[in-house]
Write an enzyme that holds these catalytic residues in place. Structure first.
Site, PDB file in Angstrom:
ATOM      1  N   MET A 238      20.280  30.235 -13.515  1.00  0.00           N
ATOM      2  CA  MET A 238      19.001  29.826 -14.067  1.00  0.00           C
ATOM      3  C   MET A 238      18.426  31.003 -14.809  1.00  0.00           C
ATOM      4  O   MET A 238      18.127  32.028 -14.199  1.00  0.00           O
ATOM      5  CB  MET A 238      18.069  29.422 -12.918  1.00  0.00           C
ATOM      6  CG  MET A 238      18.574  28.236 -12.158  1.00  0.00           C
ATOM      7  SD  MET A 238      18.731  26.780 -13.197  1.00  0.00           S
ATOM      8  CE  MET A 238      20.330  26.203 -12.664  1.00  0.00           C
ATOM      9  N   CYS A 239      18.314  30.889 -16.106  1.00  0.00           N
ATOM     10  CA  CYS A 239      18.040  32.124 -16.796  1.00  0.00           C
ATOM     11  C   CYS A 239      17.782  31.941 -18.278  1.00  0.00           C
ATOM     12  O   CYS A 239      17.746  30.839 -18.793  1.00  0.00           O
ATOM     13  CB  CYS A 239      19.225  33.055 -16.616  1.00  0.00           C
ATOM     14  SG  CYS A 239      20.737  32.199 -16.237  1.00  0.00           S
ATOM     15  N   GLY A 240      17.616  33.071 -18.916  1.00  0.00           N
ATOM     16  CA  GLY A 240      17.481  33.102 -20.354  1.00  0.00           C
ATOM     17  C   GLY A 240      18.536  34.044 -20.913  1.00  0.00           C
ATOM     18  O   GLY A 240      18.910  35.029 -20.279  1.00  0.00           O
TER      19      GLY A 240
ATOM     20  N   VAL B  22      18.309  37.407 -18.730  1.00  0.00           N
ATOM     21  CA  VAL B  22      17.308  37.524 -17.666  1.00  0.00           C
ATOM     22  C   VAL B  22      17.650  36.471 -16.618  1.00  0.00           C
ATOM     23  O   VAL B  22      18.038  35.362 -16.960  1.00  0.00           O
ATOM     24  CB  VAL B  22      15.860  37.314 -18.175  1.00  0.00           C
ATOM     25  CG1 VAL B  22      15.471  38.405 -19.156  1.00  0.00           C
ATOM     26  CG2 VAL B  22      15.661  35.940 -18.786  1.00  0.00           C
TER      27      VAL B  22
END
Lengths: 305, 651
Positions: free
Chosen positions: A1-3, A150
């Site tokens: 789960m991230c960017g 991130v």
């Protein structure tokens, strides 16, 4: 789960502020992942000279771990040029001309090796983009291209080694950042393990990196390797991959994870959200596009011979 | 026209300013938007907002009335749930533009991303360029106009509305079909295009629902009521309930849908006992006044917490599954006991809002009955991810209960077997969820707590995500919870028992250091004050009661909630049946039941020597079965089995 975020400067001059650019882009999407941040940064290679990064645990064992690392390097006749203990990591620059995969696997057993490359340097730790920069001086890095990540930890721990980017364990200069979930992870991992590959973590992103590296090793182009990924991997994913001179993306067929790109004559920049791209061009409305579901592409630096 | 420069003003402050300008009737332009999220969220005045650049996620989300013009691109969720108003985007829109709109006109001059118009109900979405994957996914109404090409699975699982495509159609989704376009409809389309000065010279094709999946071929038959004890307990082999399941399936030829929860015996709070021998302690008639029961929940992020006179809430149950009368009785009972009521899936009614002092408003994936005005008059918001009785699945409301009134509130066609979506259009991961939570905070000025309802499944991971995503509290629902309708095998065999859920949740919170600041409200089979006190001792901040509250209000637990002809007028929309329900009397019955919870909890805490119910802790409990000991880590103490644990007997 991230960017995720990535940028490649197309021209041959290799002194772009890659570090600064990625810090801005990742800061722009930090809301997607406050737990940890990481960078895979590339500069022009010095042939035969490699940078290694290890994650060393806190405590008295650090000295012993470093001694062990150096001892094994000596066994491989690798020559240490420079070293630095910084943050959660230990950086070593070495000269080496032997079997790199063998060396890499050996070093894996000595300590947590998080990056190896002639061009590549992976810097990752818990905290935000600016926190990492404060410790590792990422902003000073000048080079050619890079990708970053991130992370909001969901199933695995918040720890430097669980952070992205992941390098393709055993293969120099290949890194990946990934947003999503590979649901046939164990099946794919077992296939690769049977063929002798070694996995450092239980993270599905490492699987993508090793899968791609294996294809590249067998002479498949990055583009074709990405195409195969969409066929072979199940789940929801948007990921970026980088090699010495290329950057690429793949996006799953359900398009569940966001991705947007901006391209002009000088750069290609890709990110989870446009807000990251706009960080590079404040105050400017950008002509962006979204990769379609189930697509992939690569961009290469125009390297002069 | 006022000007706000987002390079100088943070979005949160900017939205406050936009609302102020809105109240004063002054238009606004936004400079340096740089694709920031949540621009203009929660605006309910008819002003014009011009965004000079690109906007991020949820631009013009949760609005009613304004006009937006965005000069370049927008991110996910353009005009999310917009009621009235207009949004014009001159560039491209990312995924789910026009999601859940209920009347707005949304114009995108460029291309649109995946799932355009997902669960839209009313209004028009125009895409002048090409549309990506699954445009019109699960749309319930309204119209979508695509001038360019449409991607794969156009109109997938659409229920109502129409999609008009000018370019190529890649392929049609499940239950979508091409149909003729009448001349007057074409005329209306062309007028709409003229209105926004969009030119088009091609030919439209019209796509609508094919009607093959809207209703089950055969409905569940009504069956005789079997006493619950015959259907449960140790005898779960060829018992009366198992036979009934088989009889029903023999008639309908598919899985059986029914109401209520699992009938199997599962590890539960009744498998724990208080260490202290409560029966030996004389009951104090004034015990309620001697133990502090007041509980505040939801202040973690600085929002106004929900104030409860005791750590109990009414669990979410929808108007739809339940009759309006039963929902009203719950609201009245919650007020009389000074606790909170919850809307459930089916939207909020004025009467319910008036009766309940503290009302939590639930947001589900279908966005049925969801709107900005009710958000702003709720005391708490709840994002439903799943439910203990059927984790991972959406709600079911059988056709008999989808009356014109229910359909209108929910924004769906009447008379369908409603199968609510199980997955939120804009929450495909913890990362998207962060942005969704922020949208809700922006829409309510950061004053209203935002919670998440989790059906117990992957509890450890989910609780950590909830903590990191900044939720003010979690409603954790175990397998013993009930539902208005679900597949029988799902009810019986899917899910995680309530006892295991609270234990895993507390373990997970401790791991991330959140056990002190993110409260858990536990639900799923809480039936008395002893259960509630045990839940609190295990770490829950409060409990919620659904099934026991409606039983107190007259429910006879016949498991036939789905049929829609509830004999006591609770789980029905039939006026003849509903007449049997006496709102005031059942509200008072429910209120008295709630007061029994208060008394029991106080008595148990008092008997332990505590002045506050929240002084209860794990140290006060033992496990009566090896299973419960394994689940909770409490000491296994079978010698406590014969002891009376309720003060009711002692008094």
């Amino acid at each position: 789960m991230c960017g995720i975020a990535g940028i490649l400067y197309k021209d041959t001059v290799a002194k772009a502020d890659i570090g600064k650019a990625l810090i801005s882009m990742l800061d722009g999407c930090q809301h997607r992942g406050p737990d940890s941040t990481g960078f895979a940064l590339y500069h022009d290679a010095v042939p035969g000279q490699y940078r290694l990064r290890f994650i060393v645990d806190e405590g008295d064992d650090i000295a012993a771990a470093i001694d062990d690392i150096k001892e094994r390097l000596a066994e491989f006749q690798a020559q240490v040029i420079d070293e630095e203990l910084v943050g959660a990591g230990f950086r070593l620059d070495i000269r080496f001309d032997g079997d790199l995969q063998k060396l890499a696997y050996e070093m894996e057993h000595a300590a947590k090796l998080s990056s190896i490359g002639e061009s590549l340097d992976i810097i990752k730790d818990v905290g935000g983009a600016h926190d990492i920069d404060d410790v590792y001086s990422v902003a000073r890095f000048q080079g050619t291209h890079g990708i970053g990540h991130v992370r909001l930890a969901t199933e695995s721990d918040v720890a430097p080694e669980a952070s992205h980017p992941f390098w393709a364990t055993g293969f120099a200069d290949i890194a990946i950042v990934h947003n999503g979930q590979i649901t046939n992870y164990y099946k794919m991992r077992r296939r690769l393990e049977k063929r002798g590959y070694f996995f450092n973590t239980d993270n599905d992103s490492e699987l993508i990196a090793v899968y791609l590296a294996d294809k590249l090793k067998n002479g498949v182009t990055l583009k074709d390797a990405l195409k195969a990924t969409i066929e072979d991997m199940d789940g929801t994913f948007s990921f970026l991959v980088s090699t010495k001179d290329e950057i690429g993306y793949a996006k799953d067929r359900l398009a569940a994870k966001p991705m947007v790109k901006y391209e002009d004559d000088n750069i290609i920049a890709i990110a989870s959200e446009e807000v990251s791209l706009n960080k590079l061009f404040p105050g400017r409305a950008l002509d962006t596009s979204e990769p379609a579901p189930g697509t992939f592409n690569t961009w290469q630096r125009s390297i002069s011979a | 026209m006022a000007t706000i420069d987002l390079s100088l003003t943070p979005v949160r402050k900017a939205n406050e300013l936009i609302r102020q300008y809105g109240a004063g009737g002054e238009d606004v332009q936004i400079l340096n938007p740089d694709a920031r999220h949540h621009i203009g969220v929660g605006l309910t005045h008819p002003i014009k907002v011009t965004v000079r650049g690109s906007a991020g996620y949820f631009c013009a989300g949760l609005c009613d009335g304004p006009t937006f013009e965005i000069e370049r691109n927008v991110g996910w969720g353009l005009a999310d749930n917009m009621l009235n108003g207009t949004v014009i985007v001159n560039g491209n829109a990312s995924a789910i533009p026009g999601v859940a709109v209920r009347g707005a006109e949304v114009i995108v001059r460029g291309n649109v991303g995946s799932r355009a118009g997902q669960v839209m109900k009313e209004g028009t979405l125009l895409c002048a360029g090409n549309a990506n994957f699954m445009a019109g996914y699960m749309m319930y109404g309204g119209r979508m106009i695509i001038l360019g090409n449409s991607g794969a699975q156009l109109g997938q699982d659409m229920t109502g509305g129409a999609i008009y495509v000018g370019g190529k159609i890649n392929d049609l989704g499940t239950d979508a079909m091409l149909t003729d376009l009448p001349a007057d409809e074409l005329q209306e389309l062309m007028e709409f295009l003229d209105k926004y000065k969009v030119s088009f010279n091609g030919t439209f094709r019209k796509v609508v629902n094919a009607g093959k999946k809207l209703k089950y071929a055969r409905s569940e038959p009504r069956v005789r009521v079997i006493p619950f004890f015959e259907a449960s307990g140790d005898n779960d082999y060829w018992n009366a309930k198992v036979q009934e399941d088989i009889h029903v399936k023999a008639q309908i030829g598919r899985y059986r849908i029914r109401g209520y929860g699992t009938s199997r015996a599962l590890p539960h709070l009744s498998d724990l006992a208080f260490k202290r021998d409560l029966s030996a302690i004389p009951a104090d008639p004034d015990v309620v006044g001697k133990v502090n029961m007041k509980t505040e929940i939801g202040g973690r992020s600085g929002a106004n917490p929900i104030k409860l006179s005791m750590p109990v809430m009414i669990a979410p149950m929808s108007y739809g599954a339940l009759s309006k009368s039963a929902k009203l009785a719950m609201a009245i009972a919650s007020r009389l006991s000074d606790i909170s009521e919850n809307t459930g899936e089916g939207g909020m009614s004025d009467e319910q809002r008036e009766e309940a002092n503290q009302l939590i408003y639930q947001c589900l994936a279908g966005r049925l009955g969801w709107n900005i005005h009710d958000m702003q008059r709720a005391n708490g918001l709840e994002i439903y991810i799943s439910q203990g009785a059927k984790p991972g699945l959406g709600g079911q409301l059988m056709a008999k209960k989808v009356t014109p009134e229910i359909a209108k509130i929910r924004g769906i066609p009447p008379g369908i077997d409603l199968r609510s979506p199980s997955r939120h259009p804009d929450v495909l991961g913890a990362d998207d969820l962060v942005i969704k939570v922020e949208e809700f905070r922006e829409a309510t000025g950061y004053k209203t707590p935002v919670s998440v309802k989790l059906g117990a499944g992957r509890v450890r991971d989910d609780i950590k995500i909830a903590y990191k995503d900044g939720f003010d509290f979690v409603e954790l629902d175990g397998m013993q919870g009930s539902t208005g309708a679900a597949g029988n095998e799902v009810l019986e065999y899917v899910g995680i028992p309530t006892l295991a859920a609270i234990q895993e949740a507390m373990d997970a919170l401790k791991e991330v250091g959140g056990d002190k600041d993110m409260p858990i409200v536990l639900m799923g089979g809480i039936k008395d004050g002893a259960d509630a006190a045990k839940a609190i001792a295990l770490g829950a901040r409060a409990v919620a009661v659904g099934t026991s509250a409606i039983i107190a209000g007259g429910c006879i637990a016949c498991l036939q909630c789905h049929v829609g002809q509830c004999v006591v007028g609770i789980a029905t929309q039939d006026p003849e049946h509903e007449k049997r329900y006496n709102i005031q009397a059942e509200a008072e019955n429910t209120h008295r039941y709630l007061e029994s919870l208060r008394w029991q909890m106080a008595a148990i805490a008092h008997a332990h020597g505590y002045g506050d119910i929240h002084d209860m802790s794990r140290g006060d409990l033992v496990a009566l079965t090896p299973e419960a000991a394994e689940i909770t880590g409490l000491p296994y103490a079978p010698e406590y089995r014969n002891r009376t644990e309720s003060l009711l007997v002692a008094s």
